[in-house]
Scaffold this motif. Structure first.
Motif, PDB file in Angstrom:
ATOM      1  N   SER A   1     -63.884 -12.371  20.093  1.00  0.00           N
ATOM      2  CA  SER A   1     -62.954 -11.870  21.097  1.00  0.00           C
ATOM      3  C   SER A   1     -63.737 -11.073  22.124  1.00  0.00           C
ATOM      4  O   SER A   1     -64.680 -10.365  21.790  1.00  0.00           O
TER       5      SER A   1
ATOM      6  N   GLU B   1     -54.597 -10.494  15.425  1.00  0.00           N
ATOM      7  CA  GLU B   1     -55.281 -11.719  15.859  1.00  0.00           C
ATOM      8  C   GLU B   1     -56.210 -12.242  14.775  1.00  0.00           C
ATOM      9  O   GLU B   1     -56.244 -13.449  14.509  1.00  0.00           O
TER      10      GLU B   1
ATOM     11  N   VAL C   1     -53.839 -18.588  20.450  1.00  0.00           N
ATOM     12  CA  VAL C   1     -54.434 -17.261  20.548  1.00  0.00           C
ATOM     13  C   VAL C   1     -54.346 -16.811  21.998  1.00  0.00           C
ATOM     14  O   VAL C   1     -54.126 -17.608  22.907  1.00  0.00           O
TER      15      VAL C   1
END
Length: 149
Positions: free
Chosen positions: A60, A117, A134
């Motif tokens: 991320s 997440e 996502v």
């Protein structure tokens, strides 16, 4: 001797004190910058796991949408605060407080989404979805085992 009026004039004129709205705006800029730094650290993470011969890596990075949302709360709050200056209800201080709540709330949301997440992607991949939904800042890379021997 001389004209008495010249003796009563101050040599240096006092600068006017900045308004409370100006002080609030300065604090808002500082808090927004701090929130963006905290969001950067919160949105940057990586994890990996193996399941059924598949090595999955999840990374991320900071997302432009979170940055724009944070800055948007501050800008809209400042513009509305200027427009509501001196109002009886929802005066500039209340509006700046609401804008600050939006900035801090967005930062908290970014941090709360970290475990959500991670858990969601791991659960989805383990249950057969190699490319789950996502947010734009999360990237899922799956490497499959080579069965050629």
């Amino acid at each position: 001797m001389g004209d008495d009026r010249t003796l009563t004039e101050p040599v240096l004129r006092a600068r006017p004190e900045p308004s409370q709205l100006t002080k609030d705006a300065r604090w808002m800029v500082l808090i927004v910058l701090l929130a963006l730094v905290v969001q950067h650290f919160g949105a940057t993470w990586s994890t990996g796991f193996s399941h059924a011969g598949t090595q999955t890596t999840i990374t991320s990075s900071p997302w432009v949408a979170w940055t724009l949302t944070t800055i948007g709360f501050a800008v809209v709050g400042s513009v509305v605060a200027i427009a509501r200056r001196g109002a009886v209800r929802f005066d500039e201080h209340t509006v700046m407080g609401l804008a600050l709540a939006g900035v801090v709330g967005t930062t908290v949301l970014v941090w709360l989404l970290i475990p959500v997440e991670m858990t969601w992607v791991q659960w989805a991949v383990e249950h057969g979805d190699p490319h789950p939904f996502v947010f734009g800042n999360v990237h899922v890379v799956s490497r499959y085992a080579d069965y050629t021997g």
